[in-house]
Design an enzyme around this catalytic site. Structure first.
Site, short mmCIF file in Angstrom:
data_model
loop_
_atom_site.label_atom_id
_atom_site.label_comp_id
_atom_site.label_asym_id
_atom_site.label_seq_id
_atom_site.Cartn_x
_atom_site.Cartn_y
_atom_site.Cartn_z
N HIS A 30 0.63 -1.38 0.33
CA HIS A 30 0.18 0.01 0.44
C HIS A 30 0.75 1.17 0.16
CE1 HIS A 30 0.33 0.75 4.13
NE2 HIS A 30 0.72 -0.46 4.40
N HIS B 143 11.89 -0.54 -12.86
CA HIS B 143 12.22 -1.99 -12.87
C HIS B 143 12.09 -2.05 -11.89
CE1 HIS B 143 13.84 -5.79 -15.38
NE2 HIS B 143 12.06 -6.26 -14.61
#
Length: 202
Positions: free
Chosen positions: A123, A132
């Site tokens: 979250h 990446h």
């Protein structure tokens, strides 16, 4: 849709596009030795008109270079159907989310990122453009990751850590404190082994 980059990463992204039912015209790649990939044609010239594209190259700097050089492209976002992505997640154009990923509530993912196989983003994380996150990497809640950074396979980042721009986080590293722009960090706990003097001037 065209896939820009006829490589191993391209194979995986191709299958995500197929799973989502896209009509794939083929690959674009400057390497003239590449003719076909998984029965799709590889073309070596970049169309000079608007086309739908996903960049299928793992290198963050090269993805940014392609985006900067091709303003007419319409960049598509691909999410594998076998992922868990909260309805409150925001994902930018050109980003690819691989199978098995979990992205939880209120995460913001930028443009042209790769969230690779089985990565976990908890979250309130903020992931900037051209990042990446490698297979099996885990970001706890409220982590921020700057533009162009590469989080290595199996790396772990504890909650609330800020990772700068154009960093490299080594495979299996455990990041327990903030990381400055341009740093290469390895080990458990993570330690800086190199600083990129040019930092994020890509």
């Amino acid at each position: 849709m065209y896939l820009y980059g006829a490589s191993g990463h391209g194979k995986v992204v191709l299958e995500i596009a197929e799973e989502n039912g896209y009509n794939i015209e083929g690959f674009i790649d400057e390497d003239i030795s590449k003719i076909m990939l998984l029965n799709y044609t590889v073309t070596h010239s970049v169309p000079l008109y608007a086309i739908d594209v996903v960049i299928t190259i793992g290198n963050n700097k090269i993805r940014k270079k392609i985006v900067n050089g091709n303003p007419l492209f319409n960049y598509m976002t691909l999410i594998h159907p076998k992922t868990t992505v909260s309805k409150r997640v925001k994902i930018g154009e050109g980003t690819v989310v691989m199978p098995g990923c979990k992205i939880n509530s209120e995460v913001n993912v930028g443009k042209h990122c790769i969230i690779n196989t089985n990565a976990s983003v908890d979250h309130d994380c903020a992931i900037e453009d051209f990042v990446h996150i490698s297979p099996g990497a885990s970001l706890a809640g409220a982590v921020s990751v700057g533009e162009g950074t590469h989080i290595g396979i199996g790396a772990v980042v504890i909650q609330g850590v800020n990772i700068g721009k154009w960093c490299t986080i080594g495979a299996g590293a455990v990041i327990i404190r903030d990381v400055l722009d341009g740093a290469t960090v390895v080990g458990n706990p993570g330690r800086v082994i190199k600083m990129n003097e040019s930092k994020y001037d890509q």
